[in-house]
Design a protein around this motif. Structure first.
Motif, PDB file in Angstrom:
ATOM      1  N   ILE A 252     -75.373  98.550  74.850  1.00  0.00           N
ATOM      2  CA  ILE A 252     -76.516  97.882  75.488  1.00  0.00           C
ATOM      3  C   ILE A 252     -76.194  97.563  76.943  1.00  0.00           C
ATOM      4  N   ALA A 253     -74.984  97.021  77.194  1.00  0.00           N
ATOM      5  CA  ALA A 253     -74.586  96.720  78.575  1.00  0.00           C
ATOM      6  C   ALA A 253     -74.567  97.985  79.416  1.00  0.00           C
ATOM      7  N   PHE A 254     -74.038  99.054  78.865  1.00  0.00           N
ATOM      8  CA  PHE A 254     -73.997 100.328  79.582  1.00  0.00           C
ATOM      9  C   PHE A 254     -75.408 100.811  79.915  1.00  0.00           C
ATOM     10  N   MET A 255     -76.294 100.783  78.954  1.00  0.00           N
ATOM     11  CA  MET A 255     -77.662 101.263  79.192  1.00  0.00           C
ATOM     12  C   MET A 255     -78.398 100.392  80.213  1.00  0.00           C
ATOM     13  N   LEU A 256     -78.210  99.070  80.148  1.00  0.00           N
ATOM     14  CA  LEU A 256     -78.840  98.185  81.130  1.00  0.00           C
ATOM     15  C   LEU A 256     -78.339  98.489  82.540  1.00  0.00           C
TER      16      LEU A 256
ATOM     17  N   ARG B 298     -76.806 101.207  83.638  1.00  0.00           N
ATOM     18  CA  ARG B 298     -77.169 102.573  84.042  1.00  0.00           C
ATOM     19  C   ARG B 298     -78.618 102.623  84.503  1.00  0.00           C
ATOM     20  N   THR B 299     -79.499 101.944  83.797  1.00  0.00           N
ATOM     21  CA  THR B 299     -80.914 101.926  84.166  1.00  0.00           C
ATOM     22  C   THR B 299     -81.117 101.255  85.524  1.00  0.00           C
ATOM     23  N   VAL B 300     -80.517 100.077  85.701  1.00  0.00           N
ATOM     24  CA  VAL B 300     -80.684  99.335  86.963  1.00  0.00           C
ATOM     25  C   VAL B 300     -80.108 100.115  88.143  1.00  0.00           C
ATOM     26  N   PHE B 301     -78.912 100.700  87.955  1.00  0.00           N
ATOM     27  CA  PHE B 301     -78.269 101.396  89.065  1.00  0.00           C
ATOM     28  C   PHE B 301     -78.776 102.822  89.243  1.00  0.00           C
ATOM     29  N   THR B 302     -79.693 103.254  88.399  1.00  0.00           N
ATOM     30  CA  THR B 302     -80.449 104.477  88.650  1.00  0.00           C
ATOM     31  C   THR B 302     -81.729 104.123  89.396  1.00  0.00           C
TER      32      THR B 302
ATOM     33  N   PHE C 193     -77.019 110.895  85.958  1.00  0.00           N
ATOM     34  CA  PHE C 193     -76.398 112.043  85.315  1.00  0.00           C
ATOM     35  C   PHE C 193     -74.879 111.928  85.149  1.00  0.00           C
ATOM     36  N   LEU C 194     -74.230 111.239  86.066  1.00  0.00           N
ATOM     37  CA  LEU C 194     -72.781 111.058  86.008  1.00  0.00           C
ATOM     38  C   LEU C 194     -72.474 109.587  86.303  1.00  0.00           C
ATOM     39  N   PRO C 195     -72.706 108.709  85.327  1.00  0.00           N
ATOM     40  CA  PRO C 195     -72.619 107.275  85.602  1.00  0.00           C
ATOM     41  C   PRO C 195     -71.237 106.776  86.017  1.00  0.00           C
ATOM     42  N   ARG C 196     -70.174 107.417  85.531  1.00  0.00           N
ATOM     43  CA  ARG C 196     -68.848 106.947  85.945  1.00  0.00           C
ATOM     44  C   ARG C 196     -68.643 107.192  87.431  1.00  0.00           C
ATOM     45  N   LEU C 197     -68.919 108.387  87.890  1.00  0.00           N
ATOM     46  CA  LEU C 197     -68.797 108.712  89.305  1.00  0.00           C
ATOM     47  C   LEU C 197     -69.883 107.995  90.111  1.00  0.00           C
ATOM     48  N   GLY C 198     -71.103 107.994  89.593  1.00  0.00           N
ATOM     49  CA  GLY C 198     -72.208 107.333  90.290  1.00  0.00           C
ATOM     50  C   GLY C 198     -71.968 105.853  90.510  1.00  0.00           C
ATOM     51  N   GLY C 199     -71.391 105.180  89.519  1.00  0.00           N
ATOM     52  CA  GLY C 199     -71.077 103.766  89.671  1.00  0.00           C
ATOM     53  C   GLY C 199     -70.094 103.526  90.805  1.00  0.00           C
ATOM     54  N   LEU C 200     -69.115 104.410  90.927  1.00  0.00           N
ATOM     55  CA  LEU C 200     -68.142 104.284  92.018  1.00  0.00           C
ATOM     56  C   LEU C 200     -68.788 104.549  93.372  1.00  0.00           C
ATOM     57  N   VAL C 201     -69.666 105.535  93.428  1.00  0.00           N
ATOM     58  CA  VAL C 201     -70.368 105.846  94.681  1.00  0.00           C
ATOM     59  C   VAL C 201     -71.263 104.681  95.094  1.00  0.00           C
ATOM     60  N   VAL C 202     -72.001 104.124  94.139  1.00  0.00           N
ATOM     61  CA  VAL C 202     -72.871 102.982  94.451  1.00  0.00           C
ATOM     62  C   VAL C 202     -72.032 101.782  94.887  1.00  0.00           C
ATOM     63  N   ALA C 203     -70.898 101.555  94.254  1.00  0.00           N
ATOM     64  CA  ALA C 203     -70.025 100.443  94.649  1.00  0.00           C
ATOM     65  C   ALA C 203     -69.536 100.638  96.083  1.00  0.00           C
ATOM     66  N   ALA C 204     -69.119 101.839  96.418  1.00  0.00           N
ATOM     67  CA  ALA C 204     -68.662 102.121  97.786  1.00  0.00           C
ATOM     68  C   ALA C 204     -69.807 101.952  98.787  1.00  0.00           C
TER      69      ALA C 204
ATOM     70  N   SER D  36     -69.258 101.872  85.903  1.00  0.00           N
ATOM     71  CA  SER D  36     -68.303 102.970  85.940  1.00  0.00           C
ATOM     72  C   SER D  36     -67.238 102.816  84.860  1.00  0.00           C
ATOM     73  N   PHE D  37     -66.728 101.597  84.677  1.00  0.00           N
ATOM     74  CA  PHE D  37     -65.712 101.354  83.657  1.00  0.00           C
ATOM     75  C   PHE D  37     -66.269 101.545  82.248  1.00  0.00           C
ATOM     76  N   LEU D  38     -67.492 101.071  82.017  1.00  0.00           N
ATOM     77  CA  LEU D  38     -68.112 101.272  80.703  1.00  0.00           C
ATOM     78  C   LEU D  38     -68.354 102.758  80.446  1.00  0.00           C
ATOM     79  N   ALA D  39     -68.798 103.465  81.468  1.00  0.00           N
ATOM     80  CA  ALA D  39     -69.033 104.906  81.312  1.00  0.00           C
ATOM     81  C   ALA D  39     -67.729 105.624  80.982  1.00  0.00           C
ATOM     82  N   ALA D  40     -66.641 105.218  81.612  1.00  0.00           N
ATOM     83  CA  ALA D  40     -65.343 105.842  81.340  1.00  0.00           C
ATOM     84  C   ALA D  40     -64.929 105.582  79.896  1.00  0.00           C
ATOM     85  N   GLY D  41     -65.162 104.381  79.424  1.00  0.00           N
ATOM     86  CA  GLY D  41     -64.793 104.030  78.054  1.00  0.00           C
ATOM     87  C   GLY D  41     -65.637 104.733  77.011  1.00  0.00           C
ATOM     88  N   ARG D  42     -66.866 105.074  77.377  1.00  0.00           N
ATOM     89  CA  ARG D  42     -67.762 105.747  76.432  1.00  0.00           C
ATOM     90  C   ARG D  42     -67.641 107.256  76.537  1.00  0.00           C
TER      91      ARG D  42
END
Length: 142
Positions: free
Chosen positions: A18-22, A24-28, A83-94, A127-133
């Motif tokens: 649920i945390a991952f989907m929330l 991912r949705t917000v950061f998309t 499409f690539l939440p682990r990488l996308g999360g890092l890009v958005v953070a940067a 990004s961390f949740l995506a890596a774990g999943r």
């Protein structure tokens, strides 16, 4: 005596999902909407006020052109998260780190910079949740 499994309880797995989907949705959605608004200007008519002068000097064109470039990058970052939440999360953070530097440089927007720091932490959590999943770039090994 039985040996307990190292598997996580179902409640924790569901919470992670649920945390991952929330996130991912917000950061998309949010980067795409903020990026589009650089062109339609519904949220603010003056995005340029948030751009540090020294950043404007290194980005080609005037401040309006710089904001259009920013908008395109934000839209691309949102699509990348989808499409690539682990990488996308890092890009958005940067990207958020860059926005924070700009806001602090301009001055007068420390409240927005602090909010964006919270978003940066959320993007890292995604990004961390995506890596774990096992989603996206560099899937979890082991």
């Amino acid at each position: 005596m039985s040996v307990r499994s190292e598997a996580r309880p179902a409640v924790t797995r569901d919470g992670d999902r649920i945390a991952f989907m929330l996130l991912r949705t917000v950061f998309t959605v949010a980067p795409i909407l903020f990026g589009l608004d650089k062109f339609v200007r519904v949220l603010t008519s003056d995005w340029e006020r948030y751009l540090a002068p020294w950043m404007d000097d290194i980005i080609p064109g005037d401040a309006t052109t710089a904001m259009a470039i920013v908008g395109v990058v934000e839209i691309a970052a949102g699509v990348l998260v989808a499409f690539l939440p682990r990488l996308g999360g890092l890009v958005v953070a940067a990207w958020l780190a860059g926005i924070i530097v700009s806001l602090v440089s301009v001055g007068g927007y420390l409240d927005i910079a602090l909010r964006d720091f919270g978003l940066l932490v959320g993007a890292l959590a995604l990004s961390f949740l995506a890596a774990g999943r096992g989603y996206g770039w560099l899937r979890r090994r082991g």
